[in-house]
Every structure is written in structure tokens, then in C-alpha cells.
Design a protein around this motif. Structure first.
Motif, PDB file in Angstrom:
ATOM      1  N   ARG A 143       5.512  10.704   0.928  1.00 35.41           N
ATOM      2  CA  ARG A 143       5.136  11.931   1.644  1.00 35.41           C
ATOM      3  C   ARG A 143       4.048  11.571   2.640  1.00 35.41           C
ATOM      4  NH1 ARG A 143       4.590  13.506  -3.523  1.00 35.41           N
ATOM      5  NH2 ARG A 143       2.406  14.091  -3.194  1.00 35.41           N
ATOM      6  N   ILE A 144       4.372  11.641   3.917  1.00 34.25           N
ATOM      7  CA  ILE A 144       3.458  11.179   4.948  1.00 34.25           C
ATOM      8  C   ILE A 144       3.438  12.175   6.097  1.00 34.25           C
ATOM      9  CG2 ILE A 144       5.230   9.759   6.087  1.00 34.25           C
ATOM     10  CD1 ILE A 144       2.955   7.662   6.553  1.00 34.25           C
TER      11      ILE A 144
ATOM     12  N   PHE B 180       0.833  -1.201   0.000  1.00 40.57           N
ATOM     13  CA  PHE B 180       0.000   0.000   0.000  1.00 40.57           C
ATOM     14  C   PHE B 180       0.871   1.256   0.000  1.00 40.57           C
ATOM     15  CE2 PHE B 180      -1.675   3.388   2.726  1.00 40.57           C
ATOM     16  CZ  PHE B 180      -2.739   3.810   1.960  1.00 40.57           C
ATOM     17  N   PHE B 181       1.840   1.320   0.904  1.00 46.82           N
ATOM     18  CA  PHE B 181       2.690   2.507   0.969  1.00 46.82           C
ATOM     19  C   PHE B 181       3.540   2.648  -0.290  1.00 46.82           C
ATOM     20  CE2 PHE B 181       1.959   1.931   5.602  1.00 46.82           C
ATOM     21  CZ  PHE B 181       1.436   3.181   5.867  1.00 46.82           C
ATOM     22  N   ALA B 182       4.008   1.533  -0.829  1.00 48.35           N
ATOM     23  CA  ALA B 182       4.816   1.593  -2.051  1.00 48.35           C
ATOM     24  C   ALA B 182       4.003   2.138  -3.214  1.00 48.35           C
ATOM     25  CB  ALA B 182       5.363   0.206  -2.380  1.00 48.35           C
TER      26      ALA B 182
ATOM     27  N   ILE C 160       9.493   0.232   6.713  1.00 49.14           N
ATOM     28  CA  ILE C 160       8.775   0.841   5.598  1.00 49.14           C
ATOM     29  C   ILE C 160       9.371   2.202   5.246  1.00 49.14           C
ATOM     30  CG2 ILE C 160       6.563   1.898   4.969  1.00 49.14           C
ATOM     31  CD1 ILE C 160       5.188  -0.519   6.172  1.00 49.14           C
ATOM     32  N   ALA C 161       9.804   2.957   6.254  1.00 54.72           N
ATOM     33  CA  ALA C 161      10.422   4.258   5.960  1.00 54.72           C
ATOM     34  C   ALA C 161      11.671   4.084   5.096  1.00 54.72           C
ATOM     35  CB  ALA C 161      10.768   4.985   7.252  1.00 54.72           C
ATOM     36  N   ALA C 162      12.411   3.026   5.330  1.00 56.45           N
ATOM     37  CA  ALA C 162      13.618   2.764   4.531  1.00 56.45           C
ATOM     38  C   ALA C 162      13.258   2.328   3.114  1.00 56.45           C
ATOM     39  CB  ALA C 162      14.474   1.704   5.213  1.00 56.45           C
TER      40      ALA C 162
ATOM     41  N   LEU D 216       2.575   6.538  -6.973  1.00 56.31           N
ATOM     42  CA  LEU D 216       1.592   7.438  -7.571  1.00 56.31           C
ATOM     43  C   LEU D 216       1.783   8.890  -7.137  1.00 56.31           C
ATOM     44  CD1 LEU D 216      -1.608   5.228  -7.173  1.00 56.31           C
ATOM     45  CD2 LEU D 216      -0.368   5.709  -9.293  1.00 56.31           C
ATOM     46  N   GLY D 217       2.681   9.128  -6.197  1.00 57.86           N
ATOM     47  CA  GLY D 217       2.910  10.492  -5.725  1.00 57.86           C
ATOM     48  C   GLY D 217       1.782  11.019  -4.855  1.00 57.86           C
ATOM     49  N   LEU D 218       1.077  10.130  -4.169  1.00 59.49           N
ATOM     50  CA  LEU D 218      -0.037  10.536  -3.311  1.00 59.49           C
ATOM     51  C   LEU D 218       0.445  10.759  -1.887  1.00 59.49           C
ATOM     52  CD1 LEU D 218      -2.784   8.037  -4.539  1.00 59.49           C
ATOM     53  CD2 LEU D 218      -2.736  10.510  -4.938  1.00 59.49           C
TER      54      LEU D 218
END
Length: 334
Positions: A212-213, A155-157, A204-206, A162-164
Motif C-alpha cells: 500500500r503506497i 525495504f518495500f517487501a 518493485i511494483a510487480a 508487515l502491512g505498513l
């Protein structure tokens, strides 16, 4: 300019043939507000939640130029059957897109997805461009699972690809360590901290370095937790150069504070001293103005505490508006 990057909406209505597990918005006699009924939630929703004209009037009163609109958090019901969760998300997203279309330079919308099924949630992100949404709101946990769990990586990837933008809203989780009266106060702070920490500690951050979160309420107590993680990584105090042989948990990647400074945090911490600390630790380029409006009243005028800090003009403008557009990944409106 002032951008409120933490503001909420609710659809005015739901389809008459919606499943029984959907929310309802019932009219209130003699009132422009409506009552949200959703499971155990019963909430009086004033008209600013769903009426664009009323929102603009309220913005003018408070000195807000732009709102980043996300669904009211009780709508993030990951306990629904997946198909119903997807239908609900699509209805809310369509309403959000339509409301934002009424004032495209004033409203920027974030949608929602059924994150109880991470793969379906990832696929649903592709539809956001059709409704004009700039990102997605998620809860700080999914049925008790940390958002840093590896199962949420797809999901995060996809959001990163998509730049969301992704907005993490702290959601109280059941705990027997604190009384029920603490759910909206201390537990929200714990949830925000756990969500941010889990993205770092879970990897996940790595793996999503360009994601952008942002985190509601400055990710709760995360700003004080991450300095301990920094010490364990570096073996030194005060962010001095690392001494790996003295460190307890050193690796060759970015430090915990490096990761923390990739995230955004809204400024709704209710105290000038807390804001000063966050600016000093994380940087003025990481903070967003936010209010939780209309679920909570705005500070009057909006941004009053921020402006009381006597920050350099460039730093203040970053927090009050530049960072919001960076988070969204869009150019500021003229």
C-alpha cells in the motif's frame, strides 16, 4: 468525514546530548512558534506542527476530522551517518507516536527510517507497532537513487509483509536543467513522476503486489506519463485491448495502468480540472484528500475543490475518507 492524508509534524525539541548533525528547534521570543535549524534549512514552525491541542483547533476551523501525520520532509536527511539517521528517526517516531496517542481516533502517524541503509531501514519497521505507527514516509529519491532501484526491494517487501503503508513525499533533487527557483514547483512534479514510474519500470511494483503506497501531489506528472507507457505496452490508444504484435514493450504481466491503479495519490494538485482527469484515469478509489498542512495553508474549507466537482456521493466519500483508511489498513474510527 474528511481525512487529511498529507499533513506534517515536527518534534518540539531534540535531546540536549544529540549529535551536532541533529536538527534544533529554537524558541522565538514572544511567539508560540519555533525555528527549525537543520543544515541549510531554517524554517519558522508554527505551534500546530508540534502541539496536539493547536492541531485539533486548526482541524475544527477547516472541517478536518482526521489527520495522517508524517514528518516534515526536511527531516528525511539520508546524507547523515547511518547511526545518526537511525537515532533521529527513532526520536521523531517516538514523538509522532506520543502526539497521536493524545487523540487516537483523530491522528494516525507515519514514521521515518534511515533509508540510506535499506537493510537497516527494513529492520527498523518492526519497531513501528511499539510506537503505534501505521506506516512510513520516504523521500522520492535516496541520495539521487531511484526508489525503484532493486537495492530497496528488501525495504518495500518488509513493509508489505508487515502491512505498513508507505507515503512517498516528492523531494527536490539538484538539477542544472531548471533554475533553483523551480525546485519547489516543477522539480517536485518531476520527482513524484520519477518515483512512481521507477517502481513500475524497476520491477518493485510487480514483486510487491500488496504494497500500500501513496504519492504526494498525485505523483506530479505521472498521470500523463503513464498513458504513453500504456501505449508502448499495448500497441493501442485509449486503453483499448492490447495488440501485442503492434506493441513496442509488451509483456505478459499487468499493464502500466494496472500498476498505476494499485497506488494511491493525494489530491493536492490545485485545480479541479486536474482532479477530474486523475479520477477519470486512475479511479476515485485511488485518491486521498491532502493539504501539506501546516507547511502550506489548507484550502478553506478543506476539500472545497473536491466537493465542487459534483461527484456521486460514494465517489466523494471514497476520496474524502474511505480511501485513507484503506491506505492505512485500519478500520475507520466509530
Amino acid at each position: 468525514m474528511l481525512v487529511d492524508a498529507h499533513a506534517h509534524l515536527l518534534p518540539r525539541d531534540y535531546p540536549a546530548d544529540a549529535p551536532e548533525c541533529f536538527p534544533r528547534m529554537e524558541p522565538i521570543d514572544g511567539d508560540t512558534a519555533r525555528t527549525l535549524l537543520f543544515g541549510r534549512t531554517k524554517f519558522r514552525a508554527r505551534d500546530a506542527f508540534f502541539d496536539a491541542e493547536r492541531r485539533l483547533e486548526e482541524m475544527a476551523k477547516s472541517g478536518v476530522d482526521v489527520e495522517v501525520l508524517s514528518p516534515m520532509p526536511p527531516l528525511l536527511r539520508y546524507d547523515l551517518p547511518v547511526a545518526d539517521g537511525l537515532s533521529l528517526a527513532r526520536h521523531v517516531n517516538e514523538f509522532t507516536g506520543a502526539l497521536c496517542a493524545t487523540a487516537q481516533t483523530r491522528f494516525f502517524g507515519l514514521g521515518m527510517v534511515p533509508l540510506q541503509d535499506p537493510e537497516m531501514a527494513a529492520k527498523e519497521l518492526a519497531s513501528f507497532s511499539e510506537t503505534g505507527l501505521h506506516g512510513v514516509e520516504i523521500a522520492s529519491n535516496v541520495l539521487g537513487s531511484s526508489i525503484g532501484d532493486e537495492k530497496f526491494l528488501p525495504f518495500f517487501a518488509e513493509a508489505e509483509r508487515l502491512g505498513l503503508a508507505v507515503f512517498v513525499h516528492a523531494m527536490p533533487a539538484a538539477t542544472d536543467r531548471l533554475p533553483a527557483s523551480a525546485m519547489g514547483t516543477y522539480v517536485v512534479g518531476l520527482e513524484g513522476a520519477l518515483a512512481a514510474a521507477s517502481l513500475i519500470s524497476g520491477g518493485i511494483a510487480a514483486k510487491c503486489p500488496n504494497l500500500r503506497i501513496s504519492f504526494s501531489h498525485a505523483a506530479g506528472g505521472f498521470g500523463l506519463m503513464v498513458t504513453r507507457a500504456q501505449y508502448f505496452w499495448s500497441g493501442t490508444w485509449n486503453e483499448e485491448p492490447p495488440v501485442p504484435e503492434k506493441a513496442i514493450a509488451h509483456d505478459d504481466g499487468p499493464s502500466p495502468l494496472d500498476y498505476a491503479r494499485r497506488f494511491y495519490y493525494d489530491s493536492m494538485v490545485f485545480d479541479a480540472r486536474a482532479l477530474r482527469y486523475l479520477i477519470d484515469l486512475l479511479g476515485h478509489d485511488r485518491l486521498l484528500a491532502g493539504s501539506d498542512f501546516p507547511a502550506m495553508p489548507r484550502e478553506e474549507p478543506a476539500g472545497r475543490t473536491l466537493r465542487s466537482l459534483a461527484l456521486p456521493e460514494a465517489a466523494l466519500e471514497d476520496i474524502t475518507w474511505h480511501n485513507a483508511f484503506r491506505f492505512l489498513g485500519v478500520d475507520p474510527p466509530a
